[in-house]
Design a protein around this motif. Structure first.
Motif, PDB file in Angstrom:
ATOM      1  N   GLN A  70       0.741  -1.014   0.396  1.00 54.54           N
ATOM      2  CA  GLN A  70       0.510   0.150   0.213  1.00 54.54           C
ATOM      3  C   GLN A  70       0.616   0.858  -0.065  1.00 54.54           C
ATOM      4  O   GLN A  70       1.264   1.560   1.028  1.00 54.54           O
ATOM      5  CB  GLN A  70      -1.073  -0.252   1.384  1.00 54.54           C
ATOM      6  N   ALA A  71       0.602   2.149  -0.938  1.00 54.86           N
ATOM      7  CA  ALA A  71       1.558   3.657  -1.197  1.00 54.86           C
ATOM      8  C   ALA A  71       1.075   4.738   0.106  1.00 54.86           C
ATOM      9  O   ALA A  71       0.176   3.886   0.095  1.00 54.86           O
ATOM     10  CB  ALA A  71       1.406   3.747  -2.365  1.00 54.86           C
ATOM     11  N   SER A  72       2.552   4.883   0.313  1.00 56.12           N
ATOM     12  CA  SER A  72       2.027   6.155   1.652  1.00 56.12           C
ATOM     13  C   SER A  72       1.380   7.694   1.075  1.00 56.12           C
ATOM     14  O   SER A  72       1.056   7.481  -0.455  1.00 56.12           O
ATOM     15  CB  SER A  72       2.988   6.578   1.943  1.00 56.12           C
ATOM     16  N   VAL A  73       0.164   7.582   1.869  1.00 60.01           N
ATOM     17  CA  VAL A  73      -0.189   8.425   1.225  1.00 60.01           C
ATOM     18  C   VAL A  73       0.730  10.026   0.884  1.00 60.01           C
ATOM     19  O   VAL A  73       0.459  10.872   0.004  1.00 60.01           O
ATOM     20  CB  VAL A  73      -1.161   9.375   2.788  1.00 60.01           C
ATOM     21  N   TRP A  74       2.067  10.056   2.404  1.00 61.73           N
ATOM     22  CA  TRP A  74       2.924  10.781   1.865  1.00 61.73           C
ATOM     23  C   TRP A  74       3.616  10.919   0.811  1.00 61.73           C
ATOM     24  O   TRP A  74       4.910  10.963   0.962  1.00 61.73           O
ATOM     25  CB  TRP A  74       3.571  11.761   2.979  1.00 61.73           C
ATOM     26  N   ASN A  75       3.156  10.781  -0.593  1.00 63.65           N
ATOM     27  CA  ASN A  75       4.803  10.243  -2.168  1.00 63.65           C
ATOM     28  C   ASN A  75       4.424  11.470  -1.988  1.00 63.65           C
ATOM     29  O   ASN A  75       2.841  12.132  -2.531  1.00 63.65           O
ATOM     30  CB  ASN A  75       3.945   9.272  -2.070  1.00 63.65           C
ATOM     31  N   VAL A  76       4.831  11.388  -4.069  1.00 64.12           N
ATOM     32  CA  VAL A  76       5.147  12.945  -4.435  1.00 64.12           C
ATOM     33  C   VAL A  76       4.291  13.099  -5.380  1.00 64.12           C
ATOM     34  O   VAL A  76       3.257  14.650  -5.822  1.00 64.12           O
ATOM     35  CB  VAL A  76       6.532  11.884  -5.411  1.00 64.12           C
ATOM     36  N   HIS A 125       0.980  10.954 -14.090  1.00 59.33           N
ATOM     37  CA  HIS A 125       1.721  10.123 -14.628  1.00 59.33           C
ATOM     38  C   HIS A 125       2.971   9.314 -13.329  1.00 59.33           C
ATOM     39  O   HIS A 125       3.007   8.265 -13.717  1.00 59.33           O
ATOM     40  CB  HIS A 125       2.873  11.037 -15.758  1.00 59.33           C
ATOM     41  N   LEU A 126       2.864  10.098 -12.448  1.00 60.18           N
ATOM     42  CA  LEU A 126       3.966   9.260 -11.270  1.00 60.18           C
ATOM     43  C   LEU A 126       3.206   8.738 -11.150  1.00 60.18           C
ATOM     44  O   LEU A 126       3.880   7.014 -10.513  1.00 60.18           O
ATOM     45  CB  LEU A 126       4.633  10.612 -10.671  1.00 60.18           C
ATOM     46  N   ALA A 127       1.721   8.091 -10.519  1.00 53.72           N
ATOM     47  CA  ALA A 127       0.908   7.517  -9.796  1.00 53.72           C
ATOM     48  C   ALA A 127       1.229   6.522 -10.636  1.00 53.72           C
ATOM     49  O   ALA A 127       1.559   5.372  -9.670  1.00 53.72           O
ATOM     50  CB  ALA A 127      -0.450   8.556  -9.062  1.00 53.72           C
ATOM     51  N   ARG A 128       0.418   6.430 -11.509  1.00 56.00           N
ATOM     52  CA  ARG A 128       0.949   5.188 -12.304  1.00 56.00           C
ATOM     53  C   ARG A 128       2.746   4.759 -13.148  1.00 56.00           C
ATOM     54  O   ARG A 128       2.325   3.018 -12.552  1.00 56.00           O
ATOM     55  CB  ARG A 128      -0.061   5.018 -13.879  1.00 56.00           C
ATOM     56  N   THR A 129       3.068   5.483 -12.923  1.00 58.92           N
ATOM     57  CA  THR A 129       4.278   4.743 -13.265  1.00 58.92           C
ATOM     58  C   THR A 129       5.140   3.931 -12.269  1.00 58.92           C
ATOM     59  O   THR A 129       5.563   2.914 -11.981  1.00 58.92           O
ATOM     60  CB  THR A 129       5.381   5.800 -13.893  1.00 58.92           C
ATOM     61  N   TYR A 130       5.295   4.831 -11.072  1.00 60.02           N
ATOM     62  CA  TYR A 130       5.771   4.231  -9.462  1.00 60.02           C
ATOM     63  C   TYR A 130       4.625   3.451  -8.514  1.00 60.02           C
ATOM     64  O   TYR A 130       5.502   3.415  -7.478  1.00 60.02           O
ATOM     65  CB  TYR A 130       6.378   5.450  -8.804  1.00 60.02           C
ATOM     66  N   ASN A 131       3.789   2.969  -9.362  1.00 67.48           N
ATOM     67  CA  ASN A 131       3.185   2.369  -7.982  1.00 67.48           C
ATOM     68  C   ASN A 131       2.154   2.773  -7.279  1.00 67.48           C
ATOM     69  O   ASN A 131       2.703   2.699  -5.570  1.00 67.48           O
ATOM     70  CB  ASN A 131       3.280   1.017  -8.202  1.00 67.48           C
ATOM     71  N   LEU A 132       1.851   4.277  -7.424  1.00 66.10           N
ATOM     72  CA  LEU A 132       1.407   4.899  -5.851  1.00 66.10           C
ATOM     73  C   LEU A 132       0.155   6.035  -5.875  1.00 66.10           C
ATOM     74  O   LEU A 132       0.006   6.836  -5.438  1.00 66.10           O
ATOM     75  CB  LEU A 132       2.503   7.161  -5.742  1.00 66.10           C
ATOM     76  N   VAL A 133      -0.146   4.858  -6.565  1.00 65.54           N
ATOM     77  CA  VAL A 133      -1.967   5.556  -6.928  1.00 65.54           C
ATOM     78  C   VAL A 133      -2.735   5.003  -5.050  1.00 65.54           C
ATOM     79  O   VAL A 133      -2.110   3.543  -4.722  1.00 65.54           O
ATOM     80  CB  VAL A 133      -2.434   4.236  -7.831  1.00 65.54           C
ATOM     81  N   THR A 134      -2.968   6.060  -4.463  1.00 63.78           N
ATOM     82  CA  THR A 134      -4.298   6.041  -3.534  1.00 63.78           C
ATOM     83  C   THR A 134      -5.731   6.546  -3.373  1.00 63.78           C
ATOM     84  O   THR A 134      -6.009   6.903  -4.646  1.00 63.78           O
ATOM     85  CB  THR A 134      -3.137   6.786  -2.064  1.00 63.78           C
TER      86      THR A 134
END
Length: 264
Positions: A70-76, A125-134
């Motif tokens: 689970q990606a952290s909410v505090w991601n880029v 783009h960053l969320a999809r590329t680096y699996n940062l979707v929350t």
């Protein structure tokens, strides 16, 4: 000493079993294939403890893996979305500063609007590329998009730079398509089209040109850019409605077919 060989007396001392407290006896001489009642109880208890610990470890491992995945909410990506939300009130303050017609204040407002639009291009783009979707990103991203665009359109219309009907068409389309997506989500997801992306880009350029205090040929140019944006807004909106109707009909037909197969 009796003179009897050790092998005749039950084998060498190293081969003999030792009973409780180091004494030899019947329990010590149990065949290898048998287990005493006490040993069976101890073994069963140990197996139960091992199974319990293993089950707890397995559940803990799954929970830990889920936490890692689970990606952290505090991601880029989410930080860029939060920045865009914070830029909305800053943009409004700059846009209306000093009466709303000061070229310097309008330039600062344009900078805030440009930063918001640029972050809109990168966070998804960053969320999809680096699996940062929350879950937060899924909700906050479209809100931030519509908030900055809506704030700009309303400010421009309030200042008399843009007709209110243009603002109504663009915002009405955005809100209507959002509601439509939720209505037909039970049948499937309406994907973003190239026309929709081109519409967003054109809207951003047109609104940005209106935010700046342009005069002369550039003021004429921004009128035509906004006209193209309005046409794309209406055209893509109708296309989404068409896709939603097709998606709903297909979903209803699939459900009816599945129901018939179940009854048969």
């Amino acid at each position: 000493m009796t003179g009897v060989p050790a092998s005749a007396a039950g084998g060498s001392s190293s081969a003999r079993r030792t009973g409780p407290r180091g004494t030899s006896g019947p329990a010590a001489q149990e065949p290898a294939g048998r287990t005493t009642p006490g040993g069976a109880v101890e073994r069963d208890a140990g197996e139960r403890r091992g199974a319990t610990e293993g089950g707890a470890g397995g559940r803990g491992g799954k929970i830990a893996a889920a936490a890692v995945n689970q990606a952290s909410v505090w991601n880029v990506a989410n930080l860029l979305t939060m920045l865009r939300l914070l830029l909305v009130p800053a943009f409004v303050a700059l846009m209306l500063g000093n009466g709303g017609y000061d070229p310097a204040w309008r330039s600062f407002a344009w900078a805030a609007f440009a930063i918001a639009m640029i972050t809109d291009l990168f966070d998804g783009h960053l969320a999809r590329t680096y699996n940062l979707v929350t879950d937060f990103g899924k909700i906050a991203d479209p809100i931030a998009d519509k908030a900055i665009m809506g704030a700009a359109l309303i400010c421009l219309s309030a200042l008399g730079d843009l007709p209110w009907w243009v603002t109504a068409v663009i915002l009405g389309r955005e809100l209507g398509i959002t509601v439509l997506r939720f209505v037909v989500i039970r049948y499937g997801v309406i994907p973003a089209s190239r026309g929709g992306k081109l519409k967003t880009l054109t809207q951003g350029i047109a609104v940005g040109m209106y935010v700046l205090a342009l005069t002369g040929p550039l003021a004429t140019l921004r009128f035509w850019v906004m006209a193209v944006a309005v046409v794309l807004t209406v055209a893509t909106g109708l296309d989404y409605v068409k896709q939603a109707i097709v998606l709903r009909r297909r979903g209803i037909a699939d459900r009816r077919a599945a129901l018939k197969e179940t009854e048969a």
